[in-house]
Design a protein around this motif. Structure first.
Motif, PDB file in Angstrom:
ATOM      1  N   UNK A 138       0.807  -1.241  -0.100  1.00 14.47           N
ATOM      2  CA  UNK A 138       0.017  -0.008   0.076  1.00 14.47           C
ATOM      3  C   UNK A 138       0.751   1.124  -0.028  1.00 14.47           C
ATOM      4  N   UNK A 139       1.877   1.110   0.931  1.00 13.92           N
ATOM      5  CA  UNK A 139       2.903   2.527   0.927  1.00 13.92           C
ATOM      6  C   UNK A 139       3.424   2.616  -0.541  1.00 13.92           C
ATOM      7  N   UNK A 140       3.854   1.613  -1.146  1.00 13.52           N
ATOM      8  CA  UNK A 140       4.385   1.543  -2.518  1.00 13.52           C
ATOM      9  C   UNK A 140       3.293   2.377  -3.441  1.00 13.52           C
ATOM     10  N   UNK A 141       2.114   1.567  -3.443  1.00 14.50           N
ATOM     11  CA  UNK A 141       1.217   2.104  -4.515  1.00 14.50           C
ATOM     12  C   UNK A 141       0.639   3.779  -4.269  1.00 14.50           C
ATOM     13  N   UNK A 142       0.750   4.141  -2.979  1.00 12.08           N
ATOM     14  CA  UNK A 142       0.322   5.458  -2.730  1.00 12.08           C
ATOM     15  C   UNK A 142       1.668   6.418  -2.722  1.00 12.08           C
ATOM     16  N   UNK A 143       2.472   6.061  -2.787  1.00  9.60           N
ATOM     17  CA  UNK A 143       3.819   6.742  -2.811  1.00  9.60           C
ATOM     18  C   UNK A 143       4.136   6.969  -4.234  1.00  9.60           C
ATOM     19  N   UNK A 144       3.844   6.135  -5.089  1.00 10.51           N
ATOM     20  CA  UNK A 144       4.041   6.506  -6.600  1.00 10.51           C
ATOM     21  C   UNK A 144       2.907   7.265  -6.968  1.00 10.51           C
ATOM     22  N   UNK A 145       1.630   7.031  -6.448  1.00  9.16           N
ATOM     23  CA  UNK A 145       0.759   7.667  -6.760  1.00  9.16           C
ATOM     24  C   UNK A 145       0.656   9.269  -6.413  1.00  9.16           C
ATOM     25  N   UNK A 146       1.015   9.538  -5.357  1.00 13.42           N
ATOM     26  CA  UNK A 146       1.004  10.756  -4.614  1.00 13.42           C
ATOM     27  C   UNK A 146       2.251  11.707  -5.572  1.00 13.42           C
ATOM     28  N   UNK A 147       3.202  10.954  -5.825  1.00 16.97           N
ATOM     29  CA  UNK A 147       4.400  11.623  -6.446  1.00 16.97           C
ATOM     30  C   UNK A 147       3.911  12.121  -7.925  1.00 16.97           C
ATOM     31  N   UNK A 148       3.106  11.290  -8.538  1.00 15.07           N
ATOM     32  CA  UNK A 148       2.722  11.478  -9.880  1.00 15.07           C
ATOM     33  C   UNK A 148       1.527  12.363 -10.143  1.00 15.07           C
ATOM     34  N   UNK A 149       0.659  12.214  -9.299  1.00 15.15           N
ATOM     35  CA  UNK A 149      -0.577  13.073  -9.470  1.00 15.15           C
ATOM     36  C   UNK A 149      -0.982  14.151  -8.266  1.00 15.15           C
ATOM     37  N   UNK A 150       0.233  14.135  -7.302  1.00 14.02           N
ATOM     38  CA  UNK A 150      -0.351  14.901  -5.918  1.00 14.02           C
ATOM     39  C   UNK A 150      -0.389  16.451  -6.278  1.00 14.02           C
ATOM     40  N   UNK A 151      -0.017  17.009  -7.518  1.00 14.99           N
ATOM     41  CA  UNK A 151      -0.059  18.282  -7.674  1.00 14.99           C
ATOM     42  C   UNK A 151      -1.652  18.681  -8.393  1.00 14.99           C
ATOM     43  N   UNK A 152      -2.149  17.685  -8.642  1.00 13.98           N
ATOM     44  CA  UNK A 152      -3.717  17.884  -9.413  1.00 13.98           C
ATOM     45  C   UNK A 152      -4.565  17.989  -8.336  1.00 13.98           C
ATOM     46  N   UNK A 153      -5.365  18.800  -8.411  1.00 20.40           N
ATOM     47  CA  UNK A 153      -6.587  19.115  -7.452  1.00 20.40           C
ATOM     48  C   UNK A 153      -7.608  18.080  -7.573  1.00 20.40           C
ATOM     49  N   UNK A 154      -7.532  17.110  -8.714  1.00 17.80           N
ATOM     50  CA  UNK A 154      -8.678  16.131  -8.730  1.00 17.80           C
ATOM     51  C   UNK A 154      -8.471  15.122  -7.943  1.00 17.80           C
ATOM     52  N   UNK A 155      -7.308  14.758  -7.356  1.00 17.36           N
ATOM     53  CA  UNK A 155      -7.195  13.496  -6.739  1.00 17.36           C
ATOM     54  C   UNK A 155      -7.899  13.393  -5.197  1.00 17.36           C
ATOM     55  N   UNK A 156      -8.442  12.285  -5.114  1.00 20.20           N
ATOM     56  CA  UNK A 156      -8.753  12.116  -3.548  1.00 20.20           C
ATOM     57  C   UNK A 156      -8.215  10.613  -3.365  1.00 20.20           C
TER      58      UNK A 156
END
Length: 324
Positions: A138-156
């Motif tokens: 889970x940490x691996x999944x959300x680390x990659x996700x937040x690095x790639x898309x964390x700057x977009x306001x779309x993400x929850x």
């Protein structure tokens, strides 16, 4: 006859007042921007309360053919949604993230990219019932996700779909704290929705021991109106009144097993509860499986997602609510 008339009047009351509900199609990211949490409310970049209404996809491992822009286009434009929820399978008898992380990452990104292009929000669901046993993945999944898309306001983010354990303070809360720390290292702002015990119904346990020193977090409530009744609403209502910010990240208008007939009367009561607090909701699911919760008729095809002629009774109810 009287009971039928009462139901019609009740549903009409719910959908036209007294709340300020709006057609979710007309409430995109470009209008509301960066979301945050203020007290019990989800608010937009202007600090105004916002209510998201969306559709959830089926498990990625079993219906990957919906994980594309054609589907997201239909979810937005024809299901009148400003939110889509990909359901990333973690550990099933047929595979999932633990078996093929690259494949699940690709499906996730396809939906996120489509949501960003379509100007809607996207809630990424880690579909797990024992996520504390898969913390490393889970940490691996959300680390990659937040690095790639964390700057977009779309993400929850939704890092734990439905904990089946009742051990909130001992197991679920520490898991959430670890995942939040990983996400916040890359993304300090976007909202994180936290799964609560017993399939995201025991909000009382979370409200008795909420996470401390965190911002922009909410707690998930799941319901299926054919199974979950007034007692679940009462528990949720008490938690909200104690100050717990709640997001209905999954609901169905049938039984909790995903099947059975639509329960119109109980669904009307649930919609009334949702409108009482202006809660955001995600209907389950964009699926053409022959079961009650499926929004689409069997063998509808991706090109017909949310077209009226291909909607089931469940799908029609969800779309009507999203439009209200």
């Amino acid at each position: 006859m009287k009971s039928s008339l009462f139901l019609v009047l009740l549903v009409a009351f719910i959908w036209i007042g007294p709340s300020a509900s709006k057609d979710a199609l007309l409430e995109p990211v470009s209008k509301h921007g960066q979301l945050s949490v203020n007290g019990i409310d989800l608010v937009d970049e202007k600090g105004e309360k916002v209510q998201l209404k969306g559709m959830g996809l089926f498990w990625s491992i079993w219906m990957p053919y919906y994980y594309n822009k054609t589907t997201v286009d239909g979810v937005k434009n024809l299901c009148h949604s400003n939110l889509v929820r990909p359901m990333i399978a973690v550990d099933t008898q047929d595979g999932g993230y633990l078996t093929d992380p690259d494949y699940e990452d690709a499906l996730t990104d396809a939906v996120i990219d489509a949501a960003i292009a379509d100007d809607i929000y996207v809630m990424v669901d880690w579909q797990d019932f024992e996520a504390e046993n898969h913390l490393e993945q889970s940490l691996k999944f959300f680390d990659r996700l937040s690095k790639k898309y964390g700057s977009y306001p779309n993400i929850i983010y939704e890092p734990y779909n439905e904990p089946k354990t009742l051990e909130w303070s001992e197991l679920v809360k520490p898991y959430h704290e670890a995942v939040i720390a990983t996400i916040r290292a890359n993304d300090p702002d976007n909202v994180i929705v936290l799964g609560t015990p017993w399939y995201s119904q025991r909000l009382d346990l979370a409200s008795a021991d909420p996470l401390a020193n965190q911002s922009n977090i909410m707690y998930s409530l799941h319901f299926y109106s054919g199974t979950h009744k007034a007692d679940i609403r009462d528990t949720a209502r008490q938690a909200i009144k104690r100050g717990l910010p709640v997001f209905v990240s999954e609901y169905g208008v049938v039984n909790a097993d995903g099947d059975g007939p639509v329960d119109k009367e109980e669904t009307a009561l649930w919609y009334e509860f949702v409108e009482e607090f202006g809660l955001s909701t995600v209907n389950y699911a964009i699926s053409d499986k022959a079961e009650g919760c499926a929004a689409m008729l069997p063998n509808s095809g991706v090109e017909h997602v949310c077209e009226e002629a291909y909607l089931t009774e469940s799908g029609k109810m969800a779309v009507d609510f999203n439009k209200s």
